[in-house]
Write a protein that holds these residues in place. Structure first.
Motif, PDB file in Angstrom:
ATOM      1  N   TYR A   1       0.909  -1.059   0.017  1.00  9.33           N
ATOM      2  CA  TYR A   1       0.248   0.030   0.001  1.00  9.33           C
ATOM      3  C   TYR A   1       0.803   1.198   0.010  1.00  9.33           C
ATOM      4  CZ  TYR A   1      -2.942  -3.686   2.036  1.00  9.33           C
ATOM      5  OH  TYR A   1      -3.641  -4.881   2.250  1.00  9.33           O
ATOM      6  N   MET A   2       1.781   1.123   0.935  1.00 13.84           N
ATOM      7  CA  MET A   2       2.847   2.365   0.952  1.00 13.84           C
ATOM      8  C   MET A   2       3.636   2.703  -0.261  1.00 13.84           C
ATOM      9  SD  MET A   2       3.877   2.246   4.887  1.00 13.84           S
ATOM     10  CE  MET A   2       2.585   2.206   6.276  1.00 13.84           C
TER      11      MET A   2
ATOM     12  N   ASN B   1     -10.512   5.260  -4.206  1.00 10.38           N
ATOM     13  CA  ASN B   1     -11.527   5.374  -2.979  1.00 10.38           C
ATOM     14  C   ASN B   1     -11.101   5.158  -1.557  1.00 10.38           C
ATOM     15  OD1 ASN B   1     -13.354   5.977  -5.226  1.00 10.38           O
ATOM     16  ND2 ASN B   1     -14.303   3.970  -5.280  1.00 10.38           N
ATOM     17  N   LYS B   2     -10.035   4.333  -1.355  1.00 10.98           N
ATOM     18  CA  LYS B   2      -9.678   3.880  -0.166  1.00 10.98           C
ATOM     19  C   LYS B   2      -8.381   4.700   0.145  1.00 10.98           C
ATOM     20  CE  LYS B   2     -11.951  -0.315   0.904  1.00 10.98           C
ATOM     21  NZ  LYS B   2     -11.686  -1.737   1.244  1.00 10.98           N
ATOM     22  N   LEU B   3      -7.415   4.408  -0.800  1.00 12.15           N
ATOM     23  CA  LEU B   3      -6.143   5.181  -0.261  1.00 12.15           C
ATOM     24  C   LEU B   3      -6.209   6.753  -0.909  1.00 12.15           C
ATOM     25  CD1 LEU B   3      -3.149   2.823  -1.144  1.00 12.15           C
ATOM     26  CD2 LEU B   3      -4.699   2.917   0.542  1.00 12.15           C
ATOM     27  N   HIS B   4      -7.049   7.257  -1.639  1.00  8.65           N
ATOM     28  CA  HIS B   4      -7.148   8.541  -2.054  1.00  8.65           C
ATOM     29  C   HIS B   4      -6.171   9.004  -2.652  1.00  8.65           C
ATOM     30  CE1 HIS B   4      -9.928   9.132   1.852  1.00  8.65           C
ATOM     31  NE2 HIS B   4     -10.643   8.415   0.869  1.00  8.65           N
ATOM     32  N   LEU B   5      -5.529   8.312  -3.640  1.00 10.19           N
ATOM     33  CA  LEU B   5      -4.255   8.557  -4.422  1.00 10.19           C
ATOM     34  C   LEU B   5      -4.752   9.497  -5.555  1.00 10.19           C
ATOM     35  CD1 LEU B   5      -2.203   5.434  -4.518  1.00 10.19           C
ATOM     36  CD2 LEU B   5      -2.147   7.188  -2.911  1.00 10.19           C
ATOM     37  N   PRO B   6      -4.026  10.501  -5.813  1.00  9.81           N
ATOM     38  CA  PRO B   6      -4.436  11.847  -6.632  1.00  9.81           C
ATOM     39  C   PRO B   6      -4.212  11.563  -8.092  1.00  9.81           C
ATOM     40  CG  PRO B   6      -2.307  12.468  -5.791  1.00  9.81           C
ATOM     41  CD  PRO B   6      -2.698  10.952  -5.086  1.00  9.81           C
TER      42      PRO B   6
ATOM     43  N   GLU C   1       0.538  12.758   5.984  1.00 10.35           N
ATOM     44  CA  GLU C   1      -0.813  12.378   6.031  1.00 10.35           C
ATOM     45  C   GLU C   1      -1.322  11.303   5.388  1.00 10.35           C
ATOM     46  OE1 GLU C   1       0.021  14.787   2.330  1.00 10.35           O
ATOM     47  OE2 GLU C   1       0.929  14.621   4.262  1.00 10.35           O
ATOM     48  N   TYR C   2      -0.562  10.876   4.281  1.00  5.27           N
ATOM     49  CA  TYR C   2      -0.870   9.610   3.580  1.00  5.27           C
ATOM     50  C   TYR C   2      -0.521   8.256   4.513  1.00  5.27           C
ATOM     51  CZ  TYR C   2      -2.681  11.497  -0.605  1.00  5.27           C
ATOM     52  OH  TYR C   2      -3.225  11.978  -1.551  1.00  5.27           O
ATOM     53  N   TYR C   3       0.664   8.575   4.986  1.00  5.79           N
ATOM     54  CA  TYR C   3       1.344   7.469   6.056  1.00  5.79           C
ATOM     55  C   TYR C   3       0.315   7.278   7.262  1.00  5.79           C
ATOM     56  CZ  TYR C   3       4.111   5.016   9.398  1.00  5.79           C
ATOM     57  OH  TYR C   3       4.487   4.115  10.309  1.00  5.79           O
ATOM     58  N   ALA C   4      -0.237   8.475   7.763  1.00  5.98           N
ATOM     59  CA  ALA C   4      -1.434   8.300   8.786  1.00  5.98           C
ATOM     60  C   ALA C   4      -2.715   7.659   8.348  1.00  5.98           C
ATOM     61  CB  ALA C   4      -1.721   9.478   9.442  1.00  5.98           C
ATOM     62  N   HIS C   5      -2.951   8.198   7.177  1.00  7.82           N
ATOM     63  CA  HIS C   5      -4.146   7.603   6.502  1.00  7.82           C
ATOM     64  C   HIS C   5      -4.050   6.071   6.151  1.00  7.82           C
ATOM     65  CE1 HIS C   5      -7.936   7.144   4.213  1.00  7.82           C
ATOM     66  NE2 HIS C   5      -7.229   6.769   3.086  1.00  7.82           N
TER      67      HIS C   5
ATOM     68  N   SER D   1      -1.982   4.024   7.824  1.00  7.28           N
ATOM     69  CA  SER D   1      -1.891   3.203   9.103  1.00  7.28           C
ATOM     70  C   SER D   1      -3.398   3.177   9.658  1.00  7.28           C
ATOM     71  CB  SER D   1      -0.974   4.097   9.885  1.00  7.28           C
ATOM     72  OG  SER D   1       0.223   4.161   9.562  1.00  7.28           O
ATOM     73  N   ASN D   2      -3.988   4.184   9.499  1.00  8.11           N
ATOM     74  CA  ASN D   2      -5.732   4.018  10.023  1.00  8.11           C
ATOM     75  C   ASN D   2      -6.269   3.066   9.425  1.00  8.11           C
ATOM     76  OD1 ASN D   2      -5.118   6.247  11.990  1.00  8.11           O
ATOM     77  ND2 ASN D   2      -5.661   7.827  10.778  1.00  8.11           N
ATOM     78  N   LEU D   3      -6.457   2.944   8.177  1.00  4.22           N
ATOM     79  CA  LEU D   3      -7.136   1.754   7.265  1.00  4.22           C
ATOM     80  C   LEU D   3      -6.392   0.575   7.883  1.00  4.22           C
ATOM     81  CD1 LEU D   3      -7.006   3.348   3.751  1.00  4.22           C
ATOM     82  CD2 LEU D   3      -9.141   3.537   5.317  1.00  4.22           C
ATOM     83  N   LEU D   4      -5.563   0.348   8.200  1.00  2.00           N
ATOM     84  CA  LEU D   4      -4.806  -1.009   8.725  1.00  2.00           C
ATOM     85  C   LEU D   4      -5.538  -1.137   9.885  1.00  2.00           C
ATOM     86  CD1 LEU D   4      -1.161  -0.527   7.269  1.00  2.00           C
ATOM     87  CD2 LEU D   4      -2.843  -2.408   6.548  1.00  2.00           C
ATOM     88  N   LYS D   5      -5.658  -0.198  10.968  1.00  2.00           N
ATOM     89  CA  LYS D   5      -6.079  -0.232  12.164  1.00  2.00           C
ATOM     90  C   LYS D   5      -7.256  -0.709  11.950  1.00  2.00           C
ATOM     91  CE  LYS D   5      -2.792   2.729  14.537  1.00  2.00           C
ATOM     92  NZ  LYS D   5      -2.511   4.147  14.918  1.00  2.00           N
TER      93      LYS D   5
END
Length: 289
Positions: free
Chosen positions: A30-31, A61-66, A275-279, A281-285
């Motif tokens: 993902y990263m 839709n999930k990772l919000h990549l631009p 902000e993407y790293y945090a996003h 990480s939150n999806l994984l949690k």
């Protein structure tokens, strides 16, 4: 002058064939896609994603990549053997209508590609020569009566590494894609006979046929890296050289399975795009990816 369009392709069903998508940890997958896309967007206005419906849901839709556009063309591969992962890339090349550079999701750039690459009729990453595994595979295919649309050379076995590939000669790419499809259709009944499995056909189908097709068409390929011995391919994976000494990283082969690679990639994403790293990480949690 308008910048060349960047294209990335993601055939979700093919990625699922590998444990952790080929990495030491699934989160690195993902990263990697996030870092690859975000770095491309630093230097190019147009970054297109060619994927299937599941890939669009994941990356957009999930990772919000631009990505500037997203096409679900790869839904047409539903009935294809997912072990032949190169088909996703071939389908992406085939549909391009303007000059493009296709960039794999395990590549990260720290400056734009050189003008000679952006303006090339045909471009690719580098030449690979005489890889023992592929020489043996080609010999096995010959013994098992695989049909090739050209006589096999007795000289060096050269392949075109297509971590990046593209150009302005769209007619060449349409011909190349037809060339690959014809080879595959002629030999589908023999794929299961390969000792190393169906997936071993990918580099022959994509990289070897690319080099041979260009040679037989009398076309010059402009290489990003003009000279790179097989023994030095590892240098493409050295995050420690960024950004002063290198501006291009390609996480090739077994390097993806090293835990230190995952650690360094995560640190890069955290530092460059917290902000993407945090996003992610939150999806994984939340166990939503």
């Amino acid at each position: 002058m308008k910048k060349t369009k960047i294209v990335q392709s993601y055939w979700s069903k093919a990625y699922k064939n590998s444990l952790n998508y080929g990495w030491a940890f699934r989160e690195t997958h993902y990263m990697s896609w996030a870092l690859s896309c975000l770095q491309l967007k630093q230097f190019y206005n147009e970054v297109e994603l060619v994927t299937d419906s599941e890939g669009a849901e994941f990356l957009v839709n999930k990772l919000h990549l631009p990505y500037t556009s997203c096409k679900t063309t790869l839904d047409k591969l539903t009935d294809e053997n997912t072990a032949i992962w190169a088909l996703g890339k071939i389908a992406a090349y085939e549909e391009q209508q303007v000059p493009f550079i296709h960039v794999d999701g395990d590549i990260y750039i720290w400056k734009p590609f050189p003008k000679r690459i952006e303006n090339a009729a045909i471009l690719a990453q580098n030449i690979e020569k005489n890889y023992p595994f592929n020489i043996n595979l080609l010999n096995e295919m010959h013994e098992k009566k695989f049909s090739f649309p050209f006589p096999l050379s007795s000289g060096d076995m050269c392949e075109t590494n297509m971590g990046i590939v593209g150009g302005h000669d769209l007619e060449f790419f349409r011909g190349y894609c037809s060339f690959v499809y014809s080879f595959l259709d002629t030999n589908r009944d023999k794929l299961e006979k390969l000792a190393s499995g169906v997936s071993s056909i990918n580099t022959i189908m994509e990289q070897y046929l690319m080099h041979e097709y260009a040679k037989r068409c009398g076309k010059k390929v402009e290489y990003l890296i003009s000279s790179l011995p097989n023994t030095e391919m590892y240098k493409l994976t050295l995050f420690s050289l960024l950004p002063r000494d290198v501006s291009f990283i390609h996480n090739i082969g077994s390097n993806k399975k090293r835990e230190i690679t995952s650690d360094r990639l995560a640190r890069l994403l955290y530092c460059a795009y917290p902000e993407y790293y945090a996003h992610i990480s939150n999806l994984l949690k939340q166990k939503t990816i």
